[in-house]
Design an enzyme around this catalytic site. Structure first.
Site, PDB file in Angstrom:
ATOM      1  N   ALA A 158       0.832  -1.199   0.000  1.00 62.55           N
ATOM      2  CA  ALA A 158       0.000   0.000   0.000  1.00 62.55           C
ATOM      3  C   ALA A 158       0.867   1.249   0.000  1.00 62.55           C
ATOM      4  O   ALA A 158       2.012   1.237   0.448  1.00 62.55           O
ATOM      5  CB  ALA A 158      -0.903  -0.003   1.232  1.00 62.55           C
ATOM      6  N   ASP A 214      -0.475   3.215  -5.086  1.00 59.54           N
ATOM      7  CA  ASP A 214      -1.742   3.543  -5.748  1.00 59.54           C
ATOM      8  C   ASP A 214      -2.754   3.919  -4.673  1.00 59.54           C
ATOM      9  O   ASP A 214      -3.618   3.138  -4.295  1.00 59.54           O
ATOM     10  CB  ASP A 214      -2.215   2.352  -6.578  1.00 59.54           C
ATOM     11  CG  ASP A 214      -3.445   2.677  -7.417  1.00 59.54           C
ATOM     12  OD1 ASP A 214      -3.840   3.860  -7.478  1.00 59.54           O
ATOM     13  OD2 ASP A 214      -4.030   1.735  -7.990  1.00 59.54           O
ATOM     14  N   MET A 233       3.377  11.200   4.723  1.00 58.39           N
ATOM     15  CA  MET A 233       2.310  11.609   3.823  1.00 58.39           C
ATOM     16  C   MET A 233       1.019  11.918   4.572  1.00 58.39           C
ATOM     17  O   MET A 233       0.304  12.857   4.236  1.00 58.39           O
ATOM     18  CB  MET A 233       2.059  10.523   2.778  1.00 58.39           C
ATOM     19  CG  MET A 233       3.283  10.141   1.940  1.00 58.39           C
ATOM     20  SD  MET A 233       3.916  11.496   0.935  1.00 58.39           S
ATOM     21  CE  MET A 233       2.650  11.608  -0.311  1.00 58.39           C
ATOM     22  N   ASN A 273      -6.518  -1.231   1.328  1.00 63.57           N
ATOM     23  CA  ASN A 273      -6.015  -0.795   2.621  1.00 63.57           C
ATOM     24  C   ASN A 273      -6.967   0.244   3.193  1.00 63.57           C
ATOM     25  O   ASN A 273      -7.199   1.292   2.585  1.00 63.57           O
ATOM     26  CB  ASN A 273      -4.605  -0.221   2.448  1.00 63.57           C
ATOM     27  CG  ASN A 273      -3.944   0.142   3.753  1.00 63.57           C
ATOM     28  OD1 ASN A 273      -4.268   1.153   4.363  1.00 63.57           O
ATOM     29  ND2 ASN A 273      -2.986  -0.672   4.160  1.00 63.57           N
ATOM     30  N   SER A 316       0.123   3.137  10.653  1.00 65.52           N
ATOM     31  CA  SER A 316       0.865   4.243  10.049  1.00 65.52           C
ATOM     32  C   SER A 316       1.326   5.188  11.148  1.00 65.52           C
ATOM     33  O   SER A 316       0.535   5.579  12.011  1.00 65.52           O
ATOM     34  CB  SER A 316      -0.011   4.999   9.056  1.00 65.52           C
ATOM     35  OG  SER A 316       0.633   6.205   8.658  1.00 65.52           O
ATOM     36  N   ASN A 351       2.075   8.231  10.702  1.00 65.52           N
ATOM     37  CA  ASN A 351       1.905   9.599  10.210  1.00 65.52           C
ATOM     38  C   ASN A 351       0.520  10.185  10.436  1.00 65.52           C
ATOM     39  O   ASN A 351       0.217  11.267   9.951  1.00 65.52           O
ATOM     40  CB  ASN A 351       2.260   9.649   8.720  1.00 65.52           C
ATOM     41  CG  ASN A 351       3.680   9.194   8.472  1.00 65.52           C
ATOM     42  OD1 ASN A 351       4.598   9.593   9.179  1.00 65.52           O
ATOM     43  ND2 ASN A 351       3.870   8.337   7.467  1.00 65.52           N
ATOM     44  N   LYS A 398      -2.632  -4.690   9.451  1.00 66.69           N
ATOM     45  CA  LYS A 398      -1.222  -4.352   9.232  1.00 66.69           C
ATOM     46  C   LYS A 398      -0.657  -3.768  10.513  1.00 66.69           C
ATOM     47  O   LYS A 398      -1.198  -2.794  11.052  1.00 66.69           O
ATOM     48  CB  LYS A 398      -1.092  -3.349   8.080  1.00 66.69           C
ATOM     49  CG  LYS A 398       0.352  -3.092   7.659  1.00 66.69           C
ATOM     50  CD  LYS A 398       0.400  -2.302   6.360  1.00 66.69           C
ATOM     51  CE  LYS A 398       1.830  -2.168   5.844  1.00 66.69           C
ATOM     52  NZ  LYS A 398       1.878  -1.491   4.524  1.00 66.69           N
ATOM     53  N   ASN A 425       4.480  -2.294   8.869  1.00 66.37           N
ATOM     54  CA  ASN A 425       4.404  -0.945   8.329  1.00 66.37           C
ATOM     55  C   ASN A 425       5.776  -0.281   8.440  1.00 66.37           C
ATOM     56  O   ASN A 425       6.765  -0.937   8.785  1.00 66.37           O
ATOM     57  CB  ASN A 425       3.345  -0.138   9.084  1.00 66.37           C
ATOM     58  CG  ASN A 425       2.634   0.882   8.210  1.00 66.37           C
ATOM     59  OD1 ASN A 425       3.273   1.604   7.451  1.00 66.37           O
ATOM     60  ND2 ASN A 425       1.318   0.951   8.323  1.00 66.37           N
ATOM     61  N   GLY A 451      11.838  -3.974   3.460  1.00 68.62           N
ATOM     62  CA  GLY A 451      13.233  -4.218   3.094  1.00 68.62           C
ATOM     63  C   GLY A 451      13.452  -5.323   2.093  1.00 68.62           C
ATOM     64  O   GLY A 451      14.594  -5.721   1.845  1.00 68.62           O
TER      65      GLY A 451
END
Length: 357
Positions: free
Chosen positions: A58, A61, A109, A138, A174, A176, A211, A242, A293
């Site tokens: 994810a 797109d 982001m 996602n 995430s 962020n 996730k 993540n 990675g």
């Protein structure tokens, strides 16, 4: 032309380069449909057949604009999003940084996307031919949705997009979006799973995955693993992992000081640690998807042997371009022949089986 275009992208601002690459694919200028995969690469998981275990993670797109163009690169599946109920602009720019000497990227982001209605319009109109690859969605919450109401956001997006997805992934990790990682806490996690399951139409049997963060402690990972097995709050799978807020001492690029999630080569060791931790507890009961990675056929095979059923890439693709995907599959077939592996399905979990034996 391909190396020239990749060189052009690397000379641009990272976010502008990302947007240009997506728009290029949307105009039909990407790869043509590749030849069928060697059947030896196929794996069966979640009751679905994947032509190969390699997926796009994810974040590329974000708006479900080019899932089929990405599948034409040769992926077995692609994950679009994260997608929130309402459109949101994300965090202020600049928010995406390359660390080329480290093989890494830092992003903050903030789940910028056009919202679930735009994604619904695109996903509901695309033909779904499983033999061409599968599409995961996602799911995320809007940044201004309080944590106590986060489950409503996930349930809303799942209800709208679930019927048009092959897999659903709960983005709970995430770094962020402020407070988002709290959703990995047991009570909050149970609440999200329960609400999403209740929101899905009864005829929809799409697998539900979560996730998780690489920054969880062992105790926190134990709790997530336990919840994944609960009869009342089952998860069909976990995506490990993540991006990380950690900054390894090995980083050399000046951008290492930027805040946000780190991905790429510096995450390789930790993502493998988390995979092994979860596989020791869940292998054979809850399928695992490994990401973080991965940049070689050796990495892919190592993740499968360690207990992953599927493997995703993203950062490596930024630096190597779409030619990386067929190369990884070619190298993987050669590695399988070298090691006497007739089918990747047979390779899944072999390290765990050897320990058990």
């Amino acid at each position: 032309m391909k190396p020239m275009f990749l060189s052009l992208l690397h000379g641009m601002d990272p976010e502008k380069a990302h947007d240009l690459s997506v728009r290029t694919l949307a105009r039909g200028l990407g790869p043509t449909l590749p030849p069928p995969d060697n059947p030896a690469l196929a794996v069966e998981v979640f009751g679905r057949r994947f032509n190969n275990p390699l997926g796009m993670a994810a974040g590329y797109d974000k708006n479900a604009l080019v899932p089929d163009a990405c599948l034409r690169m040769g992926f077995g599946f692609v994950e679009v999003g994260g997608i929130t109920p309402l459109p949101q602009p994300g965090n202020p720019r600049p928010r995406l940084f390359r660390l080329p000497d480290d093989g890494a990227i830092i992003n903050r982001m903030g789940l910028n996307n056009e919202g679930m209605i735009v994604a619904y319009d695109r996903l509901s109109r695309r033909p779904r031919w499983e033999n061409r690859g599968l599409v995961a969605v996602n799911l995320a919450k809007n940044a201004d949705t309080p944590i106590e109401h986060a489950a409503d956001d996930y349930a809303t997006v799942a209800a709208v997009l679930g019927p048009h997805a092959d897999l659903l992934v709960l983005n709970l990790s995430s770094p962020n979006t402020e407070g988002l990682r709290r959703l990995q806490e047991p009570d909050l996690l149970r609440g999200v799973i329960r609400r999403v399951r209740a929101a899905l139409p009864t005829r929809v049997t799409v697998p539900l995955l979560a996730k998780i963060s690489p920054d969880l402690t062992d105790a926190e990972m134990e709790a997530v693993a336990a919840i994944a097995l609960e009869a009342d709050n089952p998860l069909d799978g976990l995506v490990c992992v993540n991006t990380t807020t950690a900054r390894p001492d090995s980083l050399t690029h000046p951008a290492r000081q930027e805040t946000g999630g780190l991905s790429g080569v510096p995450l390789k060791a930790r993502s493998m640690e988390v995979l092994r931790f979860m596989a020791a507890r869940l292998y054979g009961r809850v399928p695992l998807v490994s990401v973080g990675g991965v940049d070689s056929a050796e990495d892919i095979l190592a993740r499968l042997r360690a207990g992953a059923s599927l493997v995703q890439i993203y950062t490596a693709l930024v630096y190597a371009g779409p030619r990386l995907v067929p190369k990884l599959k070619t190298d993987l077939l050669a590695l399988m022949e070298e090691q006497g592996i007739g089918s990747l399905q047979d390779a899944i979990g072999t390290d765990l089986k050897a320990v058990a034996a």
